[in-house]
Design an enzyme around this catalytic site. Structure first.
Site, short mmCIF file in Angstrom:
data_model
loop_
_atom_site.label_atom_id
_atom_site.label_comp_id
_atom_site.label_asym_id
_atom_site.label_seq_id
_atom_site.Cartn_x
_atom_site.Cartn_y
_atom_site.Cartn_z
N LYS A 125 0.82 -1.21 0.00
CA LYS A 125 0.00 0.00 0.00
C LYS A 125 0.86 1.27 0.00
O LYS A 125 0.40 2.32 -0.43
CB LYS A 125 -0.99 -0.04 1.15
CG LYS A 125 -1.99 -1.16 0.90
CD LYS A 125 -3.14 -1.18 1.87
CE LYS A 125 -4.17 -2.23 1.47
NZ LYS A 125 -3.70 -3.62 1.68
C1 LIG Z 1 -4.35 -4.72 1.14
C2 LIG Z 1 -3.56 -5.96 1.01
C3 LIG Z 1 -3.90 -6.97 0.07
C4 LIG Z 1 -5.16 -6.90 -0.79
O1 LIG Z 1 -5.09 -5.87 -1.75
P1 LIG Z 1 -6.43 -5.39 -2.51
O2 LIG Z 1 -6.06 -4.19 -3.30
O3 LIG Z 1 -7.41 -5.09 -1.42
O4 LIG Z 1 -6.87 -6.53 -3.37
C5 LIG Z 1 -3.07 -8.08 -0.03
N1 LIG Z 1 -1.97 -8.19 0.74
C6 LIG Z 1 -1.61 -7.27 1.64
C7 LIG Z 1 -0.40 -7.50 2.48
C8 LIG Z 1 -2.37 -6.10 1.81
O5 LIG Z 1 -2.01 -5.18 2.71
#
Ligand SMILES: *Cc1c(COP(=O)(O)O)cnc(C)c1O
Length: 455
Positions: free
Chosen positions: A97
């Site tokens: 993120k």
């Molecule tokens: C948020 C997250 C995901 C999922 O991502 P999306 O965009 O919601 O599909 C997968 N792995 C980790 C470690 C995350 O923080």
């Protein structure tokens, strides 16, 4: 709507999600793009979407956003046996993120400054999103962040990553309740439009177009590098998925001309999206708690953007399908199964057992340690891949998920950033799971005359 308005608003005036009117085409330019650094590529891709920020300013935002990453390649593609692992965890909070949130925060500070406005972000998190948002906006001008998390229900590492940030513009709120309580409080306060406007409240959730746009870059970056290295014409990606935000960016990258033969959607036991791709029926069910908690989601907030593609951009049909789903919890879209966007997608789930086995296997055979989210993607990717080079997106560093790693390989994973948090000073205010308590807290912190306000 101009880019900067869309990016500040988050949602369209009718409450729906914003999508670009037209996607740029990169297919004639792939050889040039394959030679760029991450920041150079990000600048070129963003420039195709953004016409209302001067190029020299945009360049500065991009450079500052990606200078916080600890790896010289920003997002390296590491070969592990017969697949590549695209490491998206070299940012400040060790989860993917950061790739978007670091840029979004730079953009917010810049645009708010230009407009002489301010923004107070109110969010709720079960872990990774909140900490990426806090590390993005900490210390930025014109912007404060109020992040609610359910007390004692995030992992200890995740809580510490948030509460150890001591900047004046960061307010951590531990809510005595569940993540659903936090979500309910946030939705109730956002629905109070006069309150929202008076205190300049905004959100940074994954439906913000800037986050999707920033994620397109790493698909192109990795895809072009792996193509060059292997001499293959096409590549494929496997993406561990919760809200459909990450994999949606992969779909846009392919529409923009990146040669992608397959996009593999991987879920844990919370498999609403995998079932949709397999059967055409979108049907919610209870959330199960797994060892990959950032994918413990049943209603994917970016699903609406996929519908927009599948329903050939007919906004009215999109709203009516979304309405039907929120009324009945199920919609049958099997008539869309032949849509070209779905032909690119394959999907399946990996359960806890299989996820632990994949972590163990790669640790023992290849001496590479996966986090549990990435392991879901590797398990499903290995099963559904074709002959083209496979790129598995690594969405977090394993050291964030100590318990799962102990169970899988019996060794505690470490990362210096997390080790340094031990014994750190923290700041966090505790509140009951009550809308009025949070409302009063915001008023006290944001009223200019208030003694509680920290600036
Ligand atoms: C948020 C997250 C995901 C999922 O991502 P999306 O965009 O919601 O599909 C997968 N792995 C980790 C470690 C995350 O923080």
């Amino acid at each position: 709507m101009p880019f900067t308005d869309a990016a500040l608003t988050g949602l369209a005036p009718d409450g729906g999600l914003l999508v670009p009117e037209r996607l740029p085409d990169l297919s004639g330019d792939l050889d040039h793009l394959a030679n760029l650094s991450y920041a150079d590529l990000a600048f070129e891709v963003f420039s195709l979407f953004i016409s209302d920020i001067p190029p020299e300013d945009l360049r500065g935002l991009v450079d500052r956003a990606y200078s916080t990453f600890r790896h010289p390649d920003t997002a390296p593609s590491v070969r592990v046996q017969d697949r590549y692992i695209l490491e998206l965890f070299h940012g400040p909070t060790l989860a993917f993120k950061d790739m978007a949130m670091q840029f979004l925060a730079q953009f917010f500070e810049y645009e708010l400054g230009r407009r002489g406005e301010e923004l107070n972000i109110l969010g709720s998190t079960s872990g990774d999103t909140g900490s990426a948002a806090i590390h993005g906006v900490k210390g930025k001008n014109g912007i404060r962040i109020f992040m609610m998390h359910p007390e004692g229900r995030t992992s200890p590492v995740q809580a510490l990553q948030m509460t150890s940030v001591l900047d004046d513009n960061v307010f951590n709120l531990a809510i005595k309740g569940t993540f659903d309580d936090c979500q309910r409080i946030m939705k109730t306060l956002f629905a109070d439009v006069p309150f929202k406007q008076r205190f300049h409240l905004g959100a940074v959730n994954s439906v913000n177009w800037v986050r999707v746009m920033a994620q397109i870059v790493y698909y192109i970056y990795s895809g072009l590098k792996v193509r060059k290295e292997t001499g293959a014409e096409m590549v494929q990606f496997s993406v561990p998925t919760g809200n459909f935000g990450n994999i949606l960016a992969g779909y846009y990258a392919s529409r923009m001309g990146l040669p992608v033969s397959r996009l593999i959607l991987a879920t844990n036991e919370n498999d609403i999206l995998a079932r949709f791709v397999q059967t055409g029926t979108y049907a919610g069910s209870q959330v199960s708690h797994t060892i990959s908690p950032s994918m413990d989601i049943q209603v994917a907030s970016n699903f609406e953007r996929l519908l927009h593609v599948l329903l050939d951009e007919d906004g009215e049909r999109v709203s009516s399908v979304m309405d039907e789903f929120s009324r009945s919890g199920v919609v049958d879209l099997s008539s869309l199964k032949s849509h070209p966007a779905l032909e690119l997608l394959r999907a399946d789930r990996a359960d806890t057992q299989e996820t632990l086995e994949v972590i163990r296997k790669l640790r023992n055979i290849a001496n590479y340690v996966l986090d549990p989210h990435t392991a879901v993607g590797v398990a499903v990717g290995d099963r559904l891949r074709n002959e083209d080079p496979l790129i598995c997106l690594a969405t977090a560093h394993p050291a964030k998920f100590v318990d799962a790693l102990m169970e899988a390989v019996g060794e505690e994973p470490h990362h210096p950033v997390l080790d340094a948090l031990e014994g750190a000073e923290t700041r966090c205010d505790r509140l009951p799971a009550d809308v009025e308590a949070v409302r009063n807290y915001l008023v006290a912190a944001l009223e200019p005359s208030s003694p509680v306000g920290r600036g």
